[in-house]
Motif scaffolding. Sequence first.
Motif, PDB file in Angstrom:
ATOM      1  N   UNK A  65       0.790  -1.229   0.000  1.00  6.34           N
ATOM      2  CA  UNK A  65       0.000   0.000   0.000  1.00  6.34           C
ATOM      3  C   UNK A  65       0.824   1.282   0.000  1.00  6.34           C
ATOM      4  N   UNK A  66       2.087   1.251   0.433  1.00  9.81           N
ATOM      5  CA  UNK A  66       2.777   2.523   0.687  1.00  9.81           C
ATOM      6  C   UNK A  66       3.072   3.339  -0.566  1.00  9.81           C
ATOM      7  N   UNK A  67       3.098   2.714  -1.754  1.00 11.79           N
ATOM      8  CA  UNK A  67       3.414   3.469  -2.964  1.00 11.79           C
ATOM      9  C   UNK A  67       2.186   3.819  -3.794  1.00 11.79           C
ATOM     10  N   UNK A  68       0.986   3.483  -3.322  1.00 17.20           N
ATOM     11  CA  UNK A  68      -0.227   3.784  -4.081  1.00 17.20           C
ATOM     12  C   UNK A  68      -0.494   5.285  -4.120  1.00 17.20           C
ATOM     13  N   UNK A  69      -0.918   5.767  -5.282  1.00 11.79           N
ATOM     14  CA  UNK A  69      -1.301   7.167  -5.401  1.00 11.79           C
ATOM     15  C   UNK A  69      -2.512   7.428  -4.501  1.00 11.79           C
ATOM     16  N   UNK A  70      -2.418   8.410  -3.665  1.00 11.96           N
ATOM     17  CA  UNK A  70      -3.500   8.726  -2.736  1.00 11.96           C
ATOM     18  C   UNK A  70      -3.258   8.230  -1.332  1.00 11.96           C
ATOM     19  N   UNK A  71      -2.274   7.337  -1.166  1.00 15.11           N
ATOM     20  CA  UNK A  71      -1.911   6.868   0.183  1.00 15.11           C
ATOM     21  C   UNK A  71      -0.814   7.769   0.718  1.00 15.11           C
ATOM     22  N   UNK A  72      -1.047   8.377   1.864  1.00 12.06           N
ATOM     23  CA  UNK A  72      -0.083   9.313   2.427  1.00 12.06           C
ATOM     24  C   UNK A  72       0.891   8.649   3.387  1.00 12.06           C
ATOM     25  N   UNK A  73       0.372   7.819   4.287  1.00  9.77           N
ATOM     26  CA  UNK A  73       1.212   7.193   5.308  1.00  9.77           C
ATOM     27  C   UNK A  73       0.729   5.767   5.549  1.00  9.77           C
ATOM     28  N   UNK A  74       1.673   4.859   5.753  1.00 12.70           N
ATOM     29  CA  UNK A  74       1.350   3.508   6.203  1.00 12.70           C
ATOM     30  C   UNK A  74       2.135   3.214   7.484  1.00 12.70           C
ATOM     31  N   UNK A  75       1.617   2.316   8.283  1.00 14.06           N
ATOM     32  CA  UNK A  75       2.313   1.887   9.495  1.00 14.06           C
ATOM     33  C   UNK A  75       1.832   0.488   9.836  1.00 14.06           C
ATOM     34  N   UNK A  76       2.682  -0.279  10.533  1.00 17.47           N
ATOM     35  CA  UNK A  76       2.275  -1.615  10.973  1.00 17.47           C
ATOM     36  C   UNK A  76       2.038  -1.611  12.477  1.00 17.47           C
ATOM     37  N   UNK A  77       1.160  -2.516  12.897  1.00 21.89           N
ATOM     38  CA  UNK A  77       0.845  -2.582  14.313  1.00 21.89           C
ATOM     39  C   UNK A  77      -0.080  -3.732  14.618  1.00 21.89           C
ATOM     40  N   UNK A 103      -1.929  -0.007   8.943  1.00 19.50           N
ATOM     41  CA  UNK A 103      -2.777   1.197   9.019  1.00 19.50           C
ATOM     42  C   UNK A 103      -2.450   2.070   7.813  1.00 19.50           C
ATOM     43  N   UNK A 104      -3.471   2.446   7.064  1.00 21.53           N
ATOM     44  CA  UNK A 104      -3.294   3.173   5.815  1.00 21.53           C
ATOM     45  C   UNK A 104      -4.036   4.499   5.902  1.00 21.53           C
ATOM     46  N   UNK A 105      -3.299   5.585   5.833  1.00 20.96           N
ATOM     47  CA  UNK A 105      -3.896   6.919   5.833  1.00 20.96           C
ATOM     48  C   UNK A 105      -3.973   7.361   4.375  1.00 20.96           C
ATOM     49  N   UNK A 106      -5.186   7.619   3.888  1.00 23.74           N
ATOM     50  CA  UNK A 106      -5.359   7.868   2.454  1.00 23.74           C
ATOM     51  C   UNK A 106      -6.302   9.034   2.189  1.00 23.74           C
ATOM     52  N   UNK A 107      -6.173   9.586   0.976  1.00 19.58           N
ATOM     53  CA  UNK A 107      -7.014  10.683   0.527  1.00 19.58           C
ATOM     54  C   UNK A 107      -8.141  10.097  -0.317  1.00 19.58           C
TER      55      UNK A 107
END
Length: 219
Positions: A65-77, A103-107
């Motif tokens: 997910x980290x390189x997808x257009x519209x994804x701002x931040x990723x994190x594992x947990x 966790x995927x923070x996206x627009x």
Amino acid sequence: MFLIDMFNRKTTMPSPAEILPGRAGEVSAAQDHALTGLPLKGPFDERLEIASLAMGQFWGAEKLFWSLDGVQVTAVGYAGGTTPNPTYQEVLTGLTGHAQAVRIVFDPARIDYTDLLALFFESHDPTQGMRQGSDIGTFFRSAIFASDDRQLAQATAVADTYRKALSEAGRDARITTEIRTCDAFYYAEAHHQQYLFRNPAARSGQKPSGVAFPRSAKA
């Protein structure tokens, strides 16, 4: 009998009496994303949304997910369990109830939540119960932890679409993905964040079913 007991413990959710107590303070986590330099925990613009997905070992899931257009931040947990602020080793005991999650923070103006779910379903095998291939345990289960009722409804619809795709492909269509709302996400230790960016030769851990998501039918 000891080995059988340990296997069963890993593939069944712990009872309330077995749950580890955890701790009040969070475990050490990186502050910034290794690729973008953006803060892992925000604050984030109010227009952004959050997706929390579990699909086996979390290093490979994050990389998807980290390189997808519209994804701002990723994190594992860790999500979906009971123990507050667990460590990696505690999660692997199977006594926290958590799954390894990303966790995927996206627009949503640039990428839709259902697009993330489509990639989620076709990038692992959602019919395997408490495992992904040789990775066995409740902490490797497939799960969608929705942020709200709207995400919950979308996740249920997308799962139904993929269930039909599996059936049409002649595959086991009994999706075991856990789908529910979940507010708590505990960030994993710093060395787990963006692990495959810093260790590209490490294995990803994902075991796709081989059935593509029918995007023309996306919910």
